[in-house]
Design a protein around this motif. Structure first.
Motif, PDB file in Angstrom:
ATOM      1  N   PRO A 153       0.807  -1.236   0.000  1.00  0.00           N
ATOM      2  CA  PRO A 153       0.000   0.000   0.000  1.00  0.00           C
ATOM      3  C   PRO A 153       0.836   1.281   0.000  1.00  0.00           C
ATOM      4  CG  PRO A 153      -0.106  -1.115   2.142  1.00  0.00           C
ATOM      5  CD  PRO A 153       0.593  -2.052   1.205  1.00  0.00           C
ATOM      6  N   ASP A 154       2.116   1.193   0.355  1.00  0.00           N
ATOM      7  CA  ASP A 154       2.942   2.405   0.393  1.00  0.00           C
ATOM      8  C   ASP A 154       3.905   2.505  -0.790  1.00  0.00           C
ATOM      9  OD1 ASP A 154       1.777   3.256   2.756  1.00  0.00           O
ATOM     10  OD2 ASP A 154       3.196   2.125   3.997  1.00  0.00           O
ATOM     11  N   SER A 170      -0.514  12.619  -0.090  1.00  0.00           N
ATOM     12  CA  SER A 170      -1.075  13.288   1.080  1.00  0.00           C
ATOM     13  C   SER A 170      -1.522  12.290   2.151  1.00  0.00           C
ATOM     14  CB  SER A 170      -2.252  14.178   0.660  1.00  0.00           C
ATOM     15  OG  SER A 170      -3.317  13.354   0.213  1.00  0.00           O
ATOM     16  N   LEU A 171      -1.518  10.990   1.821  1.00  0.00           N
ATOM     17  CA  LEU A 171      -1.959   9.984   2.794  1.00  0.00           C
ATOM     18  C   LEU A 171      -0.828   9.606   3.752  1.00  0.00           C
ATOM     19  CD1 LEU A 171      -3.766   7.618   0.246  1.00  0.00           C
ATOM     20  CD2 LEU A 171      -4.856   9.311   1.751  1.00  0.00           C
ATOM     21  N   GLU A 212       9.200  20.039  -4.596  1.00  0.00           N
ATOM     22  CA  GLU A 212       9.732  21.207  -3.894  1.00  0.00           C
ATOM     23  C   GLU A 212       9.629  21.012  -2.395  1.00  0.00           C
ATOM     24  OE1 GLU A 212       7.530  24.446  -5.520  1.00  0.00           O
ATOM     25  OE2 GLU A 212       9.034  24.830  -7.090  1.00  0.00           O
ATOM     26  N   GLU A 213       8.491  20.474  -1.970  1.00  0.00           N
ATOM     27  CA  GLU A 213       8.317  20.193  -0.549  1.00  0.00           C
ATOM     28  C   GLU A 213       7.816  18.768  -0.404  1.00  0.00           C
ATOM     29  OE1 GLU A 213       6.289  23.274   2.009  1.00  0.00           O
ATOM     30  OE2 GLU A 213       6.192  24.246   0.050  1.00  0.00           O
ATOM     31  N   PRO A 214       8.693  17.780  -0.577  1.00  0.00           N
ATOM     32  CA  PRO A 214       8.223  16.385  -0.497  1.00  0.00           C
ATOM     33  C   PRO A 214       7.692  16.123   0.911  1.00  0.00           C
ATOM     34  CG  PRO A 214      10.554  16.502  -1.164  1.00  0.00           C
ATOM     35  CD  PRO A 214      10.143  17.866  -0.707  1.00  0.00           C
ATOM     36  N   PRO A 215       6.530  15.447   1.002  1.00  0.00           N
ATOM     37  CA  PRO A 215       6.010  15.125   2.329  1.00  0.00           C
ATOM     38  C   PRO A 215       7.059  14.301   3.088  1.00  0.00           C
ATOM     39  CG  PRO A 215       4.512  14.418   0.578  1.00  0.00           C
ATOM     40  CD  PRO A 215       5.751  14.876  -0.078  1.00  0.00           C
ATOM     41  N   ALA A 216       7.158  14.537   4.393  1.00  0.00           N
ATOM     42  CA  ALA A 216       8.065  13.727   5.202  1.00  0.00           C
ATOM     43  C   ALA A 216       7.636  12.280   5.020  1.00  0.00           C
ATOM     44  CB  ALA A 216       7.928  14.127   6.669  1.00  0.00           C
ATOM     45  N   ASP A 217       8.509  11.340   5.294  1.00  0.00           N
ATOM     46  CA  ASP A 217       8.145   9.931   5.130  1.00  0.00           C
ATOM     47  C   ASP A 217       7.789   9.599   3.697  1.00  0.00           C
ATOM     48  OD1 ASP A 217       8.631   9.051   7.601  1.00  0.00           O
ATOM     49  OD2 ASP A 217       6.602   9.392   8.365  1.00  0.00           O
TER      50      ASP A 217
END
Ligand SMILES: [Zn+2]
Length: 383
Positions: free
Chosen positions: A97-98, A159-160, A196-201
């Motif tokens: 799922p990731d 965004s998940l 530009e701003e990759p989500p953490a994780d």
């Protein structure tokens, strides 16, 4: 008969979900130094958040990206994924799922932007379903691209919150296709916002044959990893392990030579032969009576209504065309079932028309087994 079938297309059998077998991805061949470098970086907490894998077509750039995704999701701590834990098993069957793998798809047809995103999500899911069933895939259609709708699908997934233990991994294959035309850079811009701003994780892995064709703004944010061609020994080993039925030594040598260090090229050659062979088998069955015809139709894999099945139908039409040449006394350029050479050229051309109708139908939501059974009856009546 085929027309009648198409008119009755609402019958529940067409709507039933196809059953398909899920196979493991084929092993990653070669690139040992790069693997070690990437694995050490990841284990040491030094893996860059955005990577760009470049190198010749078919050397395994996306396969390496999937390998890295597997390593990231593996419960083990070694420099190679263990291959046994839950994370490994899910990654190896493209069910983690990731792990999100974005591949070029045809441009969505819907007018409304929201519907385009839904359509893109469905197309991507359909490609993944095919890859789970047949992990050795051919390159996508030349018109396929990463449109703005695909970029939105990616944004939504980004965004998940991760479901598993590791970060989310986003693989963007053939990232050159982010800008299919100079006039539509929107998809590249949507991805750019994400980079530009990759989500953490999260880890982004882009792959491309030619880095110069990727927007400089995207390229400048990614750490490049260059992959070379595989050695002949590596290609040979892969073909020996993965190609069924096995090739004899002469065929193996020829294939390795043609591949020039690209497993993609080696497999594409393999597929050509197989498609023609499948087409001949269908025509032989048509000529052998109703029993063999139905048996062949039932053997047709139910999951692949798109690319591969269409390719087989194209090869059936080509073989019929070639038989028509033979029936008119010209030299045939590829093997043709002997039984076809005695047919009237007119019947062979009519048969080609039936096949092209079937090919149209194959793009709809028609069960390939049933389609082939009906086509077989139509062809048998003509030939
Ligand atoms: Zn593992």
């Amino acid at each position: 008969m085929l027309k009648k079938l198409l008119q009755s297309v609402r019958f529940p059998i067409f709507d039933s979900k196809p059953t398909f077998s899920t196979m493991n991805l084929p092993p990653l061949a070669g690139h040992m130094e790069t693997r070690e470098r990437l694995a050490s970086a990841y284990r040491g907490g030094r893996l860059p958040q955005t990577l760009l894998f470049t190198g010749p077509a078919g050397v395994g750039k996306q396969r390496l990206a999937l390998w890295l995704a597997q390593l990231i999701q593996c419960e083990g701590t070694a420099l190679e994924p263990c291959g046994k834990c839950r994370g490994c098993r899910q990654a190896l069957t493209l069910q983690h799922p990731d792990v999100h793998w974005l591949v070029p798809i045809p441009r969505p047809k819907a007018g409304d932007a929201g519907k385009q995103v839904e359509e893109a999500a469905e197309s991507l899911a359909a490609v993944m379903e095919e890859r789970r069933a047949r992990p050795l895939y051919a390159p996508p259609d030349g018109m396929a691209s990463h449109g703005v709708a695909s970029a939105r699908v990616l944004q939504r997934a980004a965004s998940l919150t991760p479901v598993g233990r590791g970060p989310k991994v986003f693989i963007v294959g053939e990232a050159e296709r982010l800008v299919p035309q100079e006039s539509s850079p929107e998809s590249a811009n949507a991805l750019l916002k994400l980079l530009e701003e990759p989500p953490a994780d999260s880890v982004f892995i882009l792959t491309a044959v030619d880095a110069r064709r990727i927007l400089p703004t995207i390229r400048s944010r990614a750490v490049p990893v260059r992959l070379g061609r595989l050695s002949d020994a590596e290609v040979r080993q892969f073909l020996r392990d993965e190609i069924r039925p096995p090739l004899d030594d002469t065929a193996l040598d020829a294939r390795v030579h043609q591949a020039a260090g690209s497993i993609g090229a080696a497999v594409a050659v393999a597929d050509d032969g197989k498609t023609e062979e499948a087409a001949r088998a269908i025509l032989e069955a048509v000529l052998s009576g109703v029993g063999p015809r139905l048996e062949r139709a039932l053997k047709q894999q139910p999951w692949s209504a798109r690319g591969e099945f269409s390719a087989v139908l194209d090869a059936v039409a080509d073989t019929l065309g070639e038989a028509a040449r033979g029936a008119m006394g010209e030299k045939v350029r590829r093997p043709v079932p002997a039984g076809l050479l005695g047919c009237e050229p007119k019947s062979l051309f009519q048969a080609m028309d039936r096949v092209s109708e079937a090919r149209e139908a194959a793009y709809g939501n028609v069960n390939p087994q049933l389609l082939l059974a009906v086509l077989g009856e139509d062809l048998a009546a003509l030939l």
